[in-house]
Write a protein that holds these residues in place. Structure first.
Motif, short mmCIF file in Angstrom:
data_model
loop_
_atom_site.label_atom_id
_atom_site.label_comp_id
_atom_site.label_asym_id
_atom_site.label_seq_id
_atom_site.Cartn_x
_atom_site.Cartn_y
_atom_site.Cartn_z
N HIS A 26 0.96 -1.39 0.03
CA HIS A 26 -0.04 -0.07 0.05
C HIS A 26 0.93 1.26 -0.17
N LYS A 27 0.55 2.30 -0.76
CA LYS A 27 1.10 3.41 -1.00
C LYS A 27 0.94 4.15 0.31
N PHE A 28 1.84 5.16 0.61
CA PHE A 28 1.76 5.88 1.60
C PHE A 28 0.66 7.20 1.34
N PRO A 29 -0.17 7.59 2.24
CA PRO A 29 -1.39 8.27 1.92
C PRO A 29 -0.89 9.74 1.42
N SER A 30 -1.52 10.35 0.37
CA SER A 30 -1.06 11.67 -0.14
C SER A 30 -1.46 12.94 1.12
N ASN A 31 -2.22 12.49 1.89
CA ASN A 31 -2.66 13.39 2.89
C ASN A 31 -1.48 13.66 3.82
N ARG A 32 -1.05 14.79 3.92
CA ARG A 32 0.25 14.92 4.76
C ARG A 32 0.18 14.50 6.21
N THR A 33 -1.06 14.97 6.97
CA THR A 33 -0.88 14.71 8.11
C THR A 33 -0.93 13.09 8.40
N VAL A 34 -1.98 12.24 7.65
CA VAL A 34 -1.79 11.03 7.71
C VAL A 34 -0.60 10.32 7.40
N ARG A 35 0.01 10.89 6.37
CA ARG A 35 1.29 10.19 5.78
C ARG A 35 2.39 10.49 7.09
N ARG A 37 1.77 10.63 10.08
CA ARG A 37 1.53 9.64 11.25
C ARG A 37 1.92 8.27 10.96
N TRP A 38 1.78 7.84 9.49
CA TRP A 38 2.58 6.45 9.29
C TRP A 38 3.96 6.51 9.49
N VAL A 39 4.82 7.70 8.98
CA VAL A 39 6.11 7.54 9.33
C VAL A 39 6.39 7.51 10.82
N ILE A 79 -3.97 3.41 10.27
CA ILE A 79 -2.38 3.80 10.45
C ILE A 79 -1.83 2.47 10.68
N PRO A 80 -0.47 2.17 10.37
CA PRO A 80 0.02 1.09 10.51
C PRO A 80 0.39 0.76 12.06
N SER A 81 0.26 -0.46 12.68
CA SER A 81 0.46 -0.63 14.04
C SER A 81 1.01 -1.97 14.20
N VAL A 82 1.24 -2.67 13.34
CA VAL A 82 1.93 -4.13 13.96
C VAL A 82 3.38 -4.04 13.32
N PHE A 83 4.41 -4.06 13.96
CA PHE A 83 5.68 -3.78 13.76
C PHE A 83 6.43 -4.67 14.61
N ASN A 84 7.77 -5.31 14.33
CA ASN A 84 8.54 -6.00 15.18
C ASN A 84 9.72 -5.20 15.42
N PHE A 85 9.48 -4.27 16.46
CA PHE A 85 10.66 -3.32 16.52
C PHE A 85 11.72 -3.96 17.40
N GLN A 86 13.13 -3.51 17.40
CA GLN A 86 14.02 -3.82 18.28
C GLN A 86 13.65 -3.49 19.72
N SER A 87 14.32 -4.11 20.76
CA SER A 87 14.04 -3.88 22.01
C SER A 87 13.91 -2.30 22.47
N HIS A 88 15.05 -1.52 21.94
CA HIS A 88 15.22 -0.09 22.33
C HIS A 88 14.21 0.84 21.55
N LEU A 89 13.42 0.39 20.83
CA LEU A 89 12.42 1.22 20.01
C LEU A 89 10.96 0.60 20.59
#
Length: 197
Positions: A26-35, A37-39, A79-89
């Motif tokens: 999925h492409k990043f949204p064109s709406n700057r606010t939502v984009r 939030r994704w970042v 908004i993407p919310s499922v990530f496998n972050f490293q422990s410090h993140l």
């Protein structure tokens, strides 16, 4: 041009294997606010999303998708919310305070491998009903299921409140009609409440 997922540590790319596993990009949204939030949700230092940047479907909850048409689309504002972050993140996860959620957490085994028989074949990711091969994906699916249960419990409570409110309004309307003698004796005894009063 090859398409890769922009999430840190995710090796998914658009090919026949990912397509067969049901992974969509999925492409990043064109709406700057939502984009933005994704970042921010991705927690990648120095990352700037471009028009060709994509995230794969593994970083979204199942509720975030609209699967009614032939094309799988993200719902507006997802908004993407499922990530496998490293422990410090990792952010500390807030514990839920309800009795039911505490009991569910207590009942979960800490190490799932000790509860599986050794001679049982390991499930693969080819089928949606199979358990994921990695513990982090299993945890993500469990978290997703628990969030869905909590959401459904809240919807049920809201529906019960609406039913009680509707019954109260019906009672007051019938009382007004009785006071004005607009209801005869035959209709006074008829049931008028919604089920589940």
């Amino acid at each position: 041009m090859p398409v890769f997922c922009s999430a840190c540590g995710c090796n998914n790319r658009r090919n026949n294997e990912s397509r067969s596993r049901g992974i969509t990009f999925h492409k990043f949204p064109s709406n700057r606010t939502v984009r933005k939030r994704w970042v921010v949700a991705m927690r990648r230092r120095g990352f700037v999303a471009t028009d060709s940047s994509k995230l794969c479907s593994e970083h979204f909850k199942t509720d975030d998708f609209d699967r009614t048409g032939q094309t799988v689309r993200l719902r507006d504002g997802s908004i993407p919310s499922v990530f496998n972050f490293q422990s410090h993140l990792q952010k500390p996860v807030a514990k839920r305070g309800t009795r039911t959620s505490r009991k569910a957490e207590e009942d979960l085994p800490l190490d799932l491998s000790q509860h599986l028989p050794e001679n049982e074949p390991q499930p693969n990711d080819d089928h949606p009903y199979a358990l994921p091969s990695s513990p982090t994906r299993l945890k993500a699916r469990l978290d997703e299921a628990l969030a869905r249960v909590a959401s459904l419990e809240q919807e049920k409570l809201n529906a019960e409140v609406r039913v009680r409110r509707a019954n109260k309004i019906i009672r007051s309307l019938l009382d007004d009609l009785k006071k004005k003698n607009l209801i005869n004796e035959q209709s006074k005894g008829k049931p008028y409440f919604c089920p589940g009063r």
